[in-house]
Motif scaffolding. Structure first.
Motif, PDB file in Angstrom:
ATOM      1  N   LYS A 170       0.835  -1.194   0.000  1.00 41.17           N
ATOM      2  CA  LYS A 170       0.000   0.000   0.000  1.00 41.17           C
ATOM      3  C   LYS A 170       0.875   1.252   0.000  1.00 41.17           C
ATOM      4  N   ASN A 171       1.966   1.219   0.754  1.00 38.17           N
ATOM      5  CA  ASN A 171       2.892   2.345   0.805  1.00 38.17           C
ATOM      6  C   ASN A 171       3.569   2.542  -0.552  1.00 38.17           C
ATOM      7  N   ASN A 172       3.945   1.423  -1.195  1.00 39.51           N
ATOM      8  CA  ASN A 172       4.592   1.498  -2.521  1.00 39.51           C
ATOM      9  C   ASN A 172       3.621   2.072  -3.551  1.00 39.51           C
ATOM     10  N   THR A 173       2.370   1.651  -3.472  1.00 33.10           N
ATOM     11  CA  THR A 173       1.369   2.146  -4.402  1.00 33.10           C
ATOM     12  C   THR A 173       1.149   3.647  -4.176  1.00 33.10           C
ATOM     13  N   THR A 174       1.084   4.033  -2.915  1.00 29.85           N
ATOM     14  CA  THR A 174       0.903   5.443  -2.594  1.00 29.85           C
ATOM     15  C   THR A 174       2.105   6.244  -3.073  1.00 29.85           C
ATOM     16  N   LEU A 175       3.299   5.689  -2.844  1.00 35.54           N
ATOM     17  CA  LEU A 175       4.534   6.363  -3.269  1.00 35.54           C
ATOM     18  C   LEU A 175       4.579   6.494  -4.788  1.00 35.54           C
ATOM     19  N   ILE A 176       4.192   5.424  -5.472  1.00 38.01           N
ATOM     20  CA  ILE A 176       4.185   5.452  -6.945  1.00 38.01           C
ATOM     21  C   ILE A 176       3.145   6.464  -7.423  1.00 38.01           C
ATOM     22  N   THR A 177       1.991   6.520  -6.777  1.00 39.21           N
ATOM     23  CA  THR A 177       0.948   7.467  -7.152  1.00 39.21           C
ATOM     24  C   THR A 177       1.421   8.905  -6.929  1.00 39.21           C
ATOM     25  N   VAL A 178       2.106   9.138  -5.793  1.00 35.37           N
ATOM     26  CA  VAL A 178       2.617  10.472  -5.501  1.00 35.37           C
ATOM     27  C   VAL A 178       3.684  10.857  -6.525  1.00 35.37           C
ATOM     28  N   ILE A 179       4.615   9.936  -6.770  1.00 35.42           N
ATOM     29  CA  ILE A 179       5.683  10.209  -7.744  1.00 35.42           C
ATOM     30  C   ILE A 179       5.075  10.425  -9.131  1.00 35.42           C
ATOM     31  N   GLY A 180       4.101   9.603  -9.503  1.00 36.57           N
ATOM     32  CA  GLY A 180       3.425   9.749 -10.793  1.00 36.57           C
ATOM     33  C   GLY A 180       2.726  11.098 -10.885  1.00 36.57           C
ATOM     34  N   GLY A 181       2.111  11.502  -9.771  1.00 39.41           N
ATOM     35  CA  GLY A 181       1.439  12.802  -9.744  1.00 39.41           C
ATOM     36  C   GLY A 181       2.424  13.955  -9.899  1.00 39.41           C
ATOM     37  N   ILE A 182       3.573  13.821  -9.204  1.00 42.38           N
ATOM     38  CA  ILE A 182       4.609  14.853  -9.313  1.00 42.38           C
ATOM     39  C   ILE A 182       5.147  14.916 -10.737  1.00 42.38           C
TER      40      ILE A 182
END
Length: 197
Positions: free
Chosen positions: A5-17
């Motif tokens: 879940k943390n990796n998905t959130t991190l990937i989503t945040v990085i993707g958003g950035i």
């Protein structure tokens, strides 16, 4: 499961950035490109306008010069033999032509370089650039080109006798500001420019 879940959130945040950076860079690039295109279009239109303006100003000046050449020829046609009888008659004729055609100076030059004006004679032929001995047609020149008191000189050849001397040239002298008055450009304080054509 928490790591996933943390990796998905991190990937989503990085993707958003990354997406935000792409949008920002794309917007800046598109804005700069649009600005360059607009400046290029404005420059092209300005150059076209200035080229047209210069062409029209040139036409106005050329027409003004031709009109003044016609004036001097008309003034000579109005001259009678009586106007060449003596200095008093010549000066009266010259004064009439100056008033009639609103000239600053209407003069004749004899074979010795003496200038006859409505106010008397002058010995300053060296201030004029026309060649009084070989002038074969209308010639336009500038007197005092380096000073602020520039004069346009329109000279034409003549062949007439006056008091035992041969008159070789007739010329008019006009302030350059008057010659260019029809093509002046005025800049206003607000940055606007008005062209008088």
């Amino acid at each position: 499961m928490g790591n996933r879940k943390n990796n998905t959130t991190l990937i989503t945040v990085i993707g958003g950035i990354v997406l935000a950076l792409i949008l920002i860079v794309g917007t800046i690039w598109t804005g700069n490109s649009a600005r360059r295109d607009t400046e290029s279009a404005v420059r092209s239109v300005s150059l076209l306008y200035l080229d047209e303006l210069a062409g029209r100003r040139e036409q106005v000046v050329a027409a003004n010069m031709q009109e003044k050449t016609n004036v001097i020829e008309t003034a000579l046609e109005l001259m009678s033999e009586d106007d060449l009888r003596d200095m008093e008659h010549l000066q009266a004729y010259q004064a009439r032509m100056k008033r009639l055609f609103r000239l600053e100076k209407f003069a004749f030059v004899d074979e010795d370089g003496l200038i006859y004006t409505s106010l008397g004679t002058q010995n300053d032929i060296e201030q004029y650039s026309f060649d009084r001995m070989s002038l074969s047609g209308p010639e336009i020149s500038i007197k005092n080109p380096e000073s602020e008191d520039k004069k346009v000189i329109i000279a034409v050849p003549v062949q007439m006798r006056f008091l035992g001397k041969e008159l070789n040239v007739c010329f008019m002298e006009i302030d350059i500001k008057e010659m260019l008055s029809g093509v002046s450009m005025d800049a206003q304080e607000d940055g606007s420019t008005f062209c008088n054509i």
